[in-house]
Design a protein around this motif. Structure first.
Motif, PDB file in Angstrom:
ATOM      1  N   ILE A   1       0.841  -1.192   0.000  1.00 22.81           N
ATOM      2  CA  ILE A   1       0.000   0.000   0.000  1.00 22.81           C
ATOM      3  C   ILE A   1       0.877   1.244   0.000  1.00 22.81           C
ATOM      4  CG2 ILE A   1      -1.970  -1.079   1.171  1.00 22.81           C
ATOM      5  CD1 ILE A   1      -1.029   0.414   3.760  1.00 22.81           C
ATOM      6  N   GLY A   2       0.288   2.353  -0.415  1.00 17.41           N
ATOM      7  CA  GLY A   2       0.909   3.661  -0.260  1.00 17.41           C
ATOM      8  C   GLY A   2       0.498   4.208   1.093  1.00 17.41           C
ATOM      9  N   PRO A   3       0.152   5.475   1.190  1.00 14.52           N
ATOM     10  CA  PRO A   3      -0.276   6.032   2.472  1.00 14.52           C
ATOM     11  C   PRO A   3      -1.487   5.280   3.019  1.00 14.52           C
ATOM     12  CG  PRO A   3       0.104   7.777   0.876  1.00 14.52           C
ATOM     13  CD  PRO A   3       0.187   6.478   0.119  1.00 14.52           C
ATOM     14  N   GLY A   4      -1.455   5.018   4.319  1.00 15.52           N
ATOM     15  CA  GLY A   4      -2.577   4.317   4.936  1.00 15.52           C
ATOM     16  C   GLY A   4      -2.205   3.715   6.263  1.00 15.52           C
ATOM     17  N   LEU A   5      -2.697   2.497   6.489  1.00 17.24           N
ATOM     18  CA  LEU A   5      -2.588   1.847   7.785  1.00 17.24           C
ATOM     19  C   LEU A   5      -2.072   0.424   7.626  1.00 17.24           C
ATOM     20  CD1 LEU A   5      -3.449   2.403  10.805  1.00 17.24           C
ATOM     21  CD2 LEU A   5      -5.546   1.193  10.252  1.00 17.24           C
ATOM     22  N   LEU A   6      -0.989   0.113   8.356  1.00 18.21           N
ATOM     23  CA  LEU A   6      -0.507  -1.257   8.485  1.00 18.21           C
ATOM     24  C   LEU A   6      -1.061  -1.788   9.792  1.00 18.21           C
ATOM     25  CD1 LEU A   6       1.322  -3.733   7.928  1.00 18.21           C
ATOM     26  CD2 LEU A   6       3.157  -2.473   9.082  1.00 18.21           C
ATOM     27  N   ALA A   7      -1.746  -2.917   9.738  1.00 14.23           N
ATOM     28  CA  ALA A   7      -2.321  -3.508  10.945  1.00 14.23           C
ATOM     29  C   ALA A   7      -1.805  -4.934  11.106  1.00 14.23           C
ATOM     30  CB  ALA A   7      -3.847  -3.513  10.866  1.00 14.23           C
ATOM     31  N   LEU A   8      -1.015  -5.148  12.156  1.00 14.87           N
ATOM     32  CA  LEU A   8      -0.566  -6.481  12.529  1.00 14.87           C
ATOM     33  C   LEU A   8      -1.644  -7.059  13.442  1.00 14.87           C
ATOM     34  CD1 LEU A   8       3.142  -5.553  13.345  1.00 14.87           C
ATOM     35  CD2 LEU A   8       2.223  -6.421  11.186  1.00 14.87           C
ATOM     36  N   ILE A   9      -2.194  -8.209  13.076  1.00  9.39           N
ATOM     37  CA  ILE A   9      -3.379  -8.755  13.741  1.00  9.39           C
ATOM     38  C   ILE A   9      -3.046 -10.029  14.507  1.00  9.39           C
ATOM     39  CG2 ILE A   9      -5.715  -9.675  13.395  1.00  9.39           C
ATOM     40  CD1 ILE A   9      -5.492  -6.733  12.595  1.00  9.39           C
ATOM     41  N   GLY A  10      -3.404 -10.054  15.790  1.00 12.88           N
ATOM     42  CA  GLY A  10      -3.270 -11.248  16.622  1.00 12.88           C
ATOM     43  C   GLY A  10      -4.644 -11.746  17.008  1.00 12.88           C
ATOM     44  N   VAL A  11      -4.913 -13.021  16.720  1.00 10.99           N
ATOM     45  CA  VAL A  11      -6.221 -13.618  16.996  1.00 10.99           C
ATOM     46  C   VAL A  11      -6.125 -14.501  18.244  1.00 10.99           C
ATOM     47  CG1 VAL A  11      -8.063 -15.095  16.099  1.00 10.99           C
ATOM     48  CG2 VAL A  11      -6.798 -13.595  14.540  1.00 10.99           C
TER      49      VAL A  11
ATOM     50  N   PRO B   1       7.786 -15.957  26.225  1.00  8.31           N
ATOM     51  CA  PRO B   1       6.360 -15.642  26.042  1.00  8.31           C
ATOM     52  C   PRO B   1       5.496 -16.894  26.134  1.00  8.31           C
ATOM     53  CG  PRO B   1       7.518 -15.573  23.947  1.00  8.31           C
ATOM     54  CD  PRO B   1       8.556 -15.786  24.998  1.00  8.31           C
ATOM     55  N   GLY B   2       4.293 -16.711  26.651  1.00  9.99           N
ATOM     56  CA  GLY B   2       3.308 -17.794  26.706  1.00  9.99           C
ATOM     57  C   GLY B   2       2.214 -17.527  25.685  1.00  9.99           C
ATOM     58  N   PHE B   3       1.741 -18.584  25.047  1.00  8.77           N
ATOM     59  CA  PHE B   3       0.762 -18.423  23.972  1.00  8.77           C
ATOM     60  C   PHE B   3      -0.581 -19.101  24.264  1.00  8.77           C
ATOM     61  CE2 PHE B   3       4.882 -17.813  21.962  1.00  8.77           C
ATOM     62  CZ  PHE B   3       4.673 -16.592  21.350  1.00  8.77           C
ATOM     63  N   SER B   4      -0.913 -19.282  25.524  1.00  9.06           N
ATOM     64  CA  SER B   4      -2.144 -19.999  25.865  1.00  9.06           C
ATOM     65  C   SER B   4      -3.401 -19.252  25.434  1.00  9.06           C
ATOM     66  CB  SER B   4      -2.194 -20.293  27.365  1.00  9.06           C
ATOM     67  OG  SER B   4      -2.182 -19.093  28.113  1.00  9.06           O
ATOM     68  N   ARG B   5      -3.336 -17.941  25.265  1.00 11.15           N
ATOM     69  CA  ARG B   5      -4.511 -17.168  24.830  1.00 11.15           C
ATOM     70  C   ARG B   5      -4.685 -17.174  23.314  1.00 11.15           C
ATOM     71  NH1 ARG B   5      -3.231 -12.237  28.751  1.00 11.15           N
ATOM     72  NH2 ARG B   5      -1.807 -11.783  27.055  1.00 11.15           N
TER      73      ARG B   5
ATOM     74  N   VAL C   1      -1.813  -7.936   8.278  1.00 10.53           N
ATOM     75  CA  VAL C   1      -0.796  -8.974   8.389  1.00 10.53           C
ATOM     76  C   VAL C   1      -1.065  -9.760   9.669  1.00 10.53           C
ATOM     77  CG1 VAL C   1       1.673  -9.446   8.607  1.00 10.53           C
ATOM     78  CG2 VAL C   1       0.890  -7.546   7.165  1.00 10.53           C
ATOM     79  N   SER C   2      -1.243 -11.066   9.545  1.00 16.11           N
ATOM     80  CA  SER C   2      -1.446 -11.891  10.736  1.00 16.11           C
ATOM     81  C   SER C   2      -0.137 -11.975  11.510  1.00 16.11           C
ATOM     82  CB  SER C   2      -1.925 -13.290  10.339  1.00 16.11           C
ATOM     83  OG  SER C   2      -0.953 -13.950   9.561  1.00 16.11           O
ATOM     84  N   GLN C   3      -0.232 -11.834  12.840  1.00 20.63           N
ATOM     85  CA  GLN C   3       0.961 -11.926  13.685  1.00 20.63           C
ATOM     86  C   GLN C   3       0.580 -12.560  15.010  1.00 20.63           C
ATOM     87  OE1 GLN C   3       3.500  -8.498  13.937  1.00 20.63           O
ATOM     88  NE2 GLN C   3       4.700  -9.403  15.570  1.00 20.63           N
ATOM     89  N   PHE C   4       0.775 -13.856  15.074  1.00 20.97           N
ATOM     90  CA  PHE C   4       0.434 -14.665  16.241  1.00 20.97           C
ATOM     91  C   PHE C   4       1.102 -14.160  17.517  1.00 20.97           C
ATOM     92  CE2 PHE C   4       1.337 -18.430  18.912  1.00 20.97           C
ATOM     93  CZ  PHE C   4       0.033 -18.816  19.194  1.00 20.97           C
ATOM     94  N   THR C   5       2.311 -13.643  17.409  1.00 20.48           N
ATOM     95  CA  THR C   5       3.056 -13.251  18.609  1.00 20.48           C
ATOM     96  C   THR C   5       2.431 -12.083  19.368  1.00 20.48           C
ATOM     97  OG1 THR C   5       4.552 -11.849  17.315  1.00 20.48           O
ATOM     98  CG2 THR C   5       5.240 -14.143  17.701  1.00 20.48           C
ATOM     99  N   LEU C   6       1.507 -11.355  18.757  1.00 18.56           N
ATOM    100  CA  LEU C   6       0.855 -10.246  19.453  1.00 18.56           C
ATOM    101  C   LEU C   6       0.026 -10.706  20.652  1.00 18.56           C
ATOM    102  CD1 LEU C   6      -0.468  -7.779  16.741  1.00 18.56           C
ATOM    103  CD2 LEU C   6       1.418  -7.467  18.333  1.00 18.56           C
ATOM    104  N   VAL C   7      -0.438 -11.937  20.631  1.00 22.95           N
ATOM    105  CA  VAL C   7      -1.295 -12.416  21.717  1.00 22.95           C
ATOM    106  C   VAL C   7      -0.493 -13.070  22.843  1.00 22.95           C
ATOM    107  CG1 VAL C   7      -3.272 -12.678  20.175  1.00 22.95           C
ATOM    108  CG2 VAL C   7      -1.799 -14.642  20.631  1.00 22.95           C
TER     109      VAL C   7
END
Length: 145
Positions: A23-33, A91-95, A76-82
């Motif tokens: 993308i050009g100008p805008g928003l990068l969103a790293l997403i943790g589910v 880090p613990g990933f139980s959530r 962008v999916s990013q598991f480590t955010l959770v």
């Protein structure tokens, strides 16, 4: 669901030396589910991503959301955010969601975003990705829904 959002001048995602989202100008969103995320969290997160007032109006004030600014969205999916980082040095990933659930939720978020904002791009779920960006500001926020 968590999102680390950054207002960018430009951003891209590369997998195997090939740019797959940009993308050009805008928003990068790293997403943790997280494991309990579903349709309610998807709707809340999408609303925040599109309307969070971090873009400048004509007076230079952060009064505009992404939709109003006309910018692009790179998800962008990013598991480590959770990760739970409160204790110790590992880090613990139980959530975190299982890979199957995480992919399903991320794909529904991506689909809903593309319906609302045609300038939506994404990384590749579960891939080894290289994310490049120029943070505009810098402006960065953590959003949890």
């Amino acid at each position: 669901m968590k999102a680390l959002i950054q207002r960018v001048s430009e951003a891209s995602v590369t997998v195997d030396h090939q740019v797959i989202g940009q993308i050009g100008p805008g928003l990068l969103a790293l997403i943790g589910v997280e494991k309990d995320d579903g349709d309610a969290q998807i709707e809340k997160m999408l609303h925040k991503l599109l309307h969070y007032r971090i873009f400048s109006d004509d007076n230079g004030k952060m009064n505009l959301g992404l939709e109003a600014s006309g910018g692009g969205l790179l998800l962008v999916s990013q598991f480590t955010l959770v990760a739970d980082t409160a204790k110790g040095l590992r880090p613990g990933f139980s959530r975190g969601a299982s890979p199957e659930h995480g992919r399903a939720v991320f794909d529904r978020l991506l689909s809903a975003a593309r319906e609302r904002l045609p300038e939506t791009q994404s990384g590749q779920f579960g891939a080894d990705m290289q994310v490049a960006l120029i943070n505009d500001g810098p402006v960065t926020f953590m959003i949890e829904v």
